[in-house]
Motif scaffolding. Structure first.
Motif, PDB file in Angstrom:
ATOM      1  N   SER A  89      18.768  64.470  46.282  1.00 51.10           N
ATOM      2  CA  SER A  89      18.973  65.383  47.406  1.00 51.10           C
ATOM      3  C   SER A  89      19.572  66.705  46.921  1.00 51.10           C
ATOM      4  N   PRO A  90      19.530  67.742  47.770  1.00 53.30           N
ATOM      5  CA  PRO A  90      20.172  69.014  47.391  1.00 53.30           C
ATOM      6  C   PRO A  90      21.681  68.863  47.227  1.00 53.30           C
ATOM      7  N   TYR A  91      22.272  67.895  47.927  1.00 55.92           N
ATOM      8  CA  TYR A  91      23.719  67.699  47.823  1.00 55.92           C
ATOM      9  C   TYR A  91      24.086  67.060  46.489  1.00 55.92           C
ATOM     10  N   ALA A  92      23.272  66.102  46.055  1.00 51.15           N
ATOM     11  CA  ALA A  92      23.483  65.530  44.726  1.00 51.15           C
ATOM     12  C   ALA A  92      23.276  66.600  43.661  1.00 51.15           C
ATOM     13  N   THR A  93      22.336  67.493  43.913  1.00 54.63           N
ATOM     14  CA  THR A  93      22.087  68.594  42.979  1.00 54.63           C
ATOM     15  C   THR A  93      23.305  69.507  42.892  1.00 54.63           C
ATOM     16  N   ALA A  94      23.963  69.742  44.028  1.00 48.89           N
ATOM     17  CA  ALA A  94      25.170  70.570  44.030  1.00 48.89           C
ATOM     18  C   ALA A  94      26.275  69.912  43.210  1.00 48.89           C
ATOM     19  N   LEU A  95      26.403  68.598  43.312  1.00 54.54           N
ATOM     20  CA  LEU A  95      27.397  67.887  42.510  1.00 54.54           C
ATOM     21  C   LEU A  95      27.042  67.963  41.025  1.00 54.54           C
ATOM     22  N   ALA A  96      25.755  67.840  40.720  1.00 55.30           N
ATOM     23  CA  ALA A  96      25.315  67.960  39.327  1.00 55.30           C
ATOM     24  C   ALA A  96      25.603  69.362  38.794  1.00 55.30           C
ATOM     25  N   TRP A  97      25.452  70.369  39.656  1.00 61.98           N
ATOM     26  CA  TRP A  97      25.782  71.751  39.266  1.00 61.98           C
ATOM     27  C   TRP A  97      27.257  71.861  38.887  1.00 61.98           C
ATOM     28  N   LEU A  98      28.120  71.245  39.687  1.00 62.64           N
ATOM     29  CA  LEU A  98      29.553  71.261  39.386  1.00 62.64           C
ATOM     30  C   LEU A  98      29.844  70.553  38.058  1.00 62.64           C
ATOM     31  N   LEU A  99      29.202  69.412  37.838  1.00 63.30           N
ATOM     32  CA  LEU A  99      29.437  68.657  36.605  1.00 63.30           C
ATOM     33  C   LEU A  99      29.023  69.468  35.381  1.00 63.30           C
ATOM     34  N   LYS A 100      27.954  70.233  35.518  1.00 65.20           N
ATOM     35  CA  LYS A 100      27.505  71.052  34.383  1.00 65.20           C
ATOM     36  C   LYS A 100      28.337  72.317  34.232  1.00 65.20           C
ATOM     37  N   LEU A 101      28.918  72.768  35.325  1.00 65.40           N
ATOM     38  CA  LEU A 101      29.724  73.987  35.287  1.00 65.40           C
ATOM     39  C   LEU A 101      30.870  73.872  34.298  1.00 65.40           C
ATOM     40  N   SER A 102      31.490  72.683  34.235  1.00 63.85           N
ATOM     41  CA  SER A 102      32.617  72.496  33.319  1.00 63.85           C
ATOM     42  C   SER A 102      32.836  71.012  33.044  1.00 63.85           C
ATOM     43  N   PRO A 103      33.142  70.652  31.800  1.00 64.71           N
ATOM     44  CA  PRO A 103      33.396  69.246  31.454  1.00 64.71           C
ATOM     45  C   PRO A 103      34.729  68.727  31.998  1.00 64.71           C
ATOM     46  N   THR A 104      35.542  69.638  32.512  1.00 63.64           N
ATOM     47  CA  THR A 104      36.825  69.204  33.067  1.00 63.64           C
ATOM     48  C   THR A 104      36.740  68.921  34.555  1.00 63.64           C
ATOM     49  N   ILE A 105      35.594  69.229  35.178  1.00 61.67           N
ATOM     50  CA  ILE A 105      35.424  69.033  36.619  1.00 61.67           C
ATOM     51  C   ILE A 105      35.110  67.579  36.955  1.00 61.67           C
ATOM     52  N   LEU A 106      35.810  67.065  37.954  1.00 61.86           N
ATOM     53  CA  LEU A 106      35.554  65.730  38.506  1.00 61.86           C
ATOM     54  C   LEU A 106      35.500  65.902  40.023  1.00 61.86           C
ATOM     55  N   PRO A 107      34.298  66.073  40.589  1.00 61.53           N
ATOM     56  CA  PRO A 107      34.178  66.333  42.032  1.00 61.53           C
ATOM     57  C   PRO A 107      34.611  65.124  42.858  1.00 61.53           C
ATOM     58  N   ILE A 108      35.128  65.403  44.064  1.00 60.72           N
ATOM     59  CA  ILE A 108      35.534  64.323  44.966  1.00 60.72           C
ATOM     60  C   ILE A 108      34.913  64.533  46.344  1.00 60.72           C
ATOM     61  N   PRO A 109      33.598  64.350  46.462  1.00 58.02           N
ATOM     62  CA  PRO A 109      32.954  64.514  47.768  1.00 58.02           C
ATOM     63  C   PRO A 109      33.424  63.450  48.746  1.00 58.02           C
ATOM     64  N   GLY A 110      33.443  63.795  50.015  1.00 56.76           N
ATOM     65  CA  GLY A 110      33.770  62.825  51.041  1.00 56.76           C
ATOM     66  C   GLY A 110      32.519  62.058  51.433  1.00 56.76           C
ATOM     67  N   ALA A 111      32.669  60.778  51.709  1.00 55.40           N
ATOM     68  CA  ALA A 111      31.525  59.960  52.112  1.00 55.40           C
ATOM     69  C   ALA A 111      32.013  58.854  53.031  1.00 55.40           C
ATOM     70  N   THR A 112      31.363  58.710  54.172  1.00 53.87           N
ATOM     71  CA  THR A 112      31.776  57.691  55.144  1.00 53.87           C
ATOM     72  C   THR A 112      30.692  56.644  55.397  1.00 53.87           C
ATOM     73  N   ARG A 113      29.545  56.805  54.733  1.00 55.29           N
ATOM     74  CA  ARG A 113      28.457  55.838  54.881  1.00 55.29           C
ATOM     75  C   ARG A 113      27.975  55.409  53.496  1.00 55.29           C
ATOM     76  N   VAL A 114      27.475  54.195  53.412  1.00 51.45           N
ATOM     77  CA  VAL A 114      26.971  53.680  52.137  1.00 51.45           C
ATOM     78  C   VAL A 114      25.907  54.610  51.576  1.00 51.45           C
ATOM     79  N   GLU A 115      25.004  55.083  52.445  1.00 54.21           N
ATOM     80  CA  GLU A 115      23.924  55.955  51.989  1.00 54.21           C
ATOM     81  C   GLU A 115      24.472  57.235  51.363  1.00 54.21           C
ATOM     82  N   SER A 116      25.520  57.780  51.952  1.00 55.15           N
ATOM     83  CA  SER A 116      26.121  59.007  51.418  1.00 55.15           C
ATOM     84  C   SER A 116      26.761  58.764  50.062  1.00 55.15           C
ATOM     85  N   VAL A 117      27.426  57.622  49.939  1.00 48.94           N
ATOM     86  CA  VAL A 117      28.045  57.271  48.663  1.00 48.94           C
ATOM     87  C   VAL A 117      26.993  57.183  47.568  1.00 48.94           C
ATOM     88  N   LEU A 118      25.915  56.469  47.828  1.00 47.41           N
ATOM     89  CA  LEU A 118      24.875  56.291  46.822  1.00 47.41           C
ATOM     90  C   LEU A 118      24.200  57.618  46.477  1.00 47.41           C
TER      91      LEU A 118
END
Length: 319
Positions: free
Chosen positions: A250-279
């Protein structure tokens, strides 16, 4: 599971921010959806290898239900089917320093007495003797910066917390905090939790400082917040969707991947309230964005929104 270093731990490269289920109208407030959605979502994260969960004492629907989210997260870990060894790998971080009084009067309190009571209460709600990672949630503008950070250090000196983190600190404040308390390998500041997302890119000097000193950067609202997720694609039309489709996410997973590539020190903490969102969030760790795709995403980013007022009013520095 891809991992990132946070203080003494090697944790999943993506954590879960747990606030949403305990906010007004959150899924943890209704017994039915708590059992069918909120708790299963955290269990799904643990099953998928997520080992970092972020909460705070202030995450609650009302002033008199303070600590609601801490109890919720503790319940999720307690009821998870994982083994004792698996549970031991989970790190739960909490935060304190925001006051909330009758009538929903909000404020900040960085006094030693308040912070001591806050940490003791959080530990009780989490069911632990010592909090693994405690983060100073907000600065108190009525107390000199150095004094209140010394109060934070006192929490560790008194054996109440294992590791120290900070939240919504600017680069100068972080630099002073490290001078006072040390780098991660010195038992000092191990994490900074500031806002960062494709739509919000302020305080990149804080990120640079973290990279230089081995401090984990934990972006809050890494997707722009629940009300602003659509702005992930507010730049050139469809770029995050297009790149995401290329990797099958999804585009949201892509945004998280963008953050991970932005810096090796980044550990994103997205909010998720449904199993589908977590996965969906977990799928981001499998993406290895090419340099070309990373540049394409960077070129598509919207203008950064105005700086967050969370850093204001700022405390004065010691004379």
């Amino acid at each position: 599971m891809l991992t990132r270093k946070l203080g003494p731990w090697q944790l999943s490269a993506i954590g879960i921010g747990c606030m949403n289920p305990s906010w007004s109208g959150g899924t943890a407030l209704e017994p039915g959806t708590r059992a069918s959605s909120a708790i299963p979502a955290l269990h799904a994260a643990m099953d998928a290898g997520i080992t970092f969960f972020d909460t705070a004492d202030i995450y609650a629907p009302t002033w008199n239900s303070y600590g609601h989210n801490e109890r919720f997260v503790a319940e999720a870990l307690r009821t998870w089917s994982g083994t004792k060894e698996q549970k031991a790998k989970i790190v739960i971080a909490t935060k304190g320093g925001i006051a909330r009084r009758p009538g929903e009067v909000w404020g900040r309190n960085g006094s030693l007495d308040y912070l001591l009571r806050a940490v003791e209460a959080s530990a009780s709600r989490l069911g632990v003797e010592k909090i693994q990672l405690w983060q100073h949630h907000r600065l108190d503008p009525t107390i000199e910066f150095e004094t209140q950070f010394e109060n934070v250090l006192a929490l560790k000196q008194q054996g109440l917390i294992d590791q120290i983190g900070v939240s919504n600190y600017n680069a100068k404040q972080l630099e002073i905090a490290v001078k006072l308390g040390g780098r991660p390998e010195q038992g000092g500041v191990v994490s900074v939790q500031n806002e960062l997302s494709p739509r919000y890119r302020h305080e990149l000097d804080v990120l640079s400082f973290c990279e230089k000193h081995g401090i984990a950067f934990l972006p809050w609202s890494p997707l722009g917040g629940s009300t602003n997720k659509a702005e992930v694609t507010a730049g050139k039309v469809g770029v995050f969707e297009t790149i995401g489709a290329k990797y099958g996410v999804s585009p949201y997973a892509t945004a998280l991947a963008w953050l991970l590539k932005l810096s090796p020190t980044i550990l994103p903490i997205p909010g998720a309230t449904r199993v589908e969102s977590v996965l969906d969030c977990v799928s981001a760790v499998s993406i290895d964005l090419s340099d070309e795709d990373f540049k394409t995403l960077n070129d598509s980013l919207p203008e950064s929104v105005p700086a967050s007022p969370e850093l204001l009013p700022a405390p004065v520095y010691r004379a």
